[in-house]
Design a protein around this motif. Structure first.
Motif, PDB file in Angstrom:
ATOM      1  N   UNK A 162       0.833  -1.201   0.000  1.00 34.95           N
ATOM      2  CA  UNK A 162       0.000   0.000   0.000  1.00 34.95           C
ATOM      3  C   UNK A 162       0.868   1.252   0.000  1.00 34.95           C
ATOM      4  N   UNK A 163       1.939   1.255   0.786  1.00 38.04           N
ATOM      5  CA  UNK A 163       2.837   2.402   0.824  1.00 38.04           C
ATOM      6  C   UNK A 163       3.494   2.623  -0.536  1.00 38.04           C
ATOM      7  N   UNK A 164       3.920   1.536  -1.181  1.00 36.99           N
ATOM      8  CA  UNK A 164       4.543   1.645  -2.499  1.00 36.99           C
ATOM      9  C   UNK A 164       3.555   2.171  -3.532  1.00 36.99           C
ATOM     10  N   UNK A 165       2.313   1.694  -3.461  1.00 33.87           N
ATOM     11  CA  UNK A 165       1.288   2.161  -4.402  1.00 33.87           C
ATOM     12  C   UNK A 165       1.018   3.646  -4.187  1.00 33.87           C
ATOM     13  N   UNK A 166       0.945   4.073  -2.939  1.00 34.74           N
ATOM     14  CA  UNK A 166       0.710   5.491  -2.656  1.00 34.74           C
ATOM     15  C   UNK A 166       1.870   6.351  -3.144  1.00 34.74           C
ATOM     16  N   UNK A 167       3.090   5.889  -2.963  1.00 36.34           N
ATOM     17  CA  UNK A 167       4.255   6.632  -3.465  1.00 36.34           C
ATOM     18  C   UNK A 167       4.230   6.713  -4.984  1.00 36.34           C
TER      19      UNK A 167
END
Length: 95
Positions: A63-68
């Motif tokens: 999720x963090x990677x997708x948001x970045x």
């Protein structure tokens, strides 16, 4: 056949979205104080959270990677739009 494939793809996307954007449970992430002879095993288990803690952590990282990536895509789109507007204004002034 197309309907079934679309339905399966939609359900897969929905499941992934539910896993990615699910709120985290505070009580599962807090280690508990344990005492006694079996305290070590309970402490290790409480640090891991539960059986799905590994999956939950992997989903949080994803999720963090997708948001970045989404943020970078927004910035790139804004830069491209600004560049296109500048080229349009330049070509418009020539006429």
């Amino acid at each position: 056949m197309r309907f079934i494939l679309g339905l399966l793809i939609g359900l897969g996307i929905g499941l992934a979205g539910a896993l990615l954007f699910a709120p985290s449970k505070g009580r599962l992430h807090q280690p508990e104080a344990s005492t006694g002879e079996g305290g070590e095993a309970r402490r290790v288990f409480s640090q891991n959270g539960d059986a799905a803690a590994g999956l939950r952590k992997a989903m949080e990282r994803l999720q963090k990677q997708v948001q970045e990536a989404w943020g970078e895509a927004r910035e790139a789109a804004k830069e491209a739009e600004d560049e296109m507007r500048a080229r349009y204004e330049k070509s418009r002034s020539r006429r």
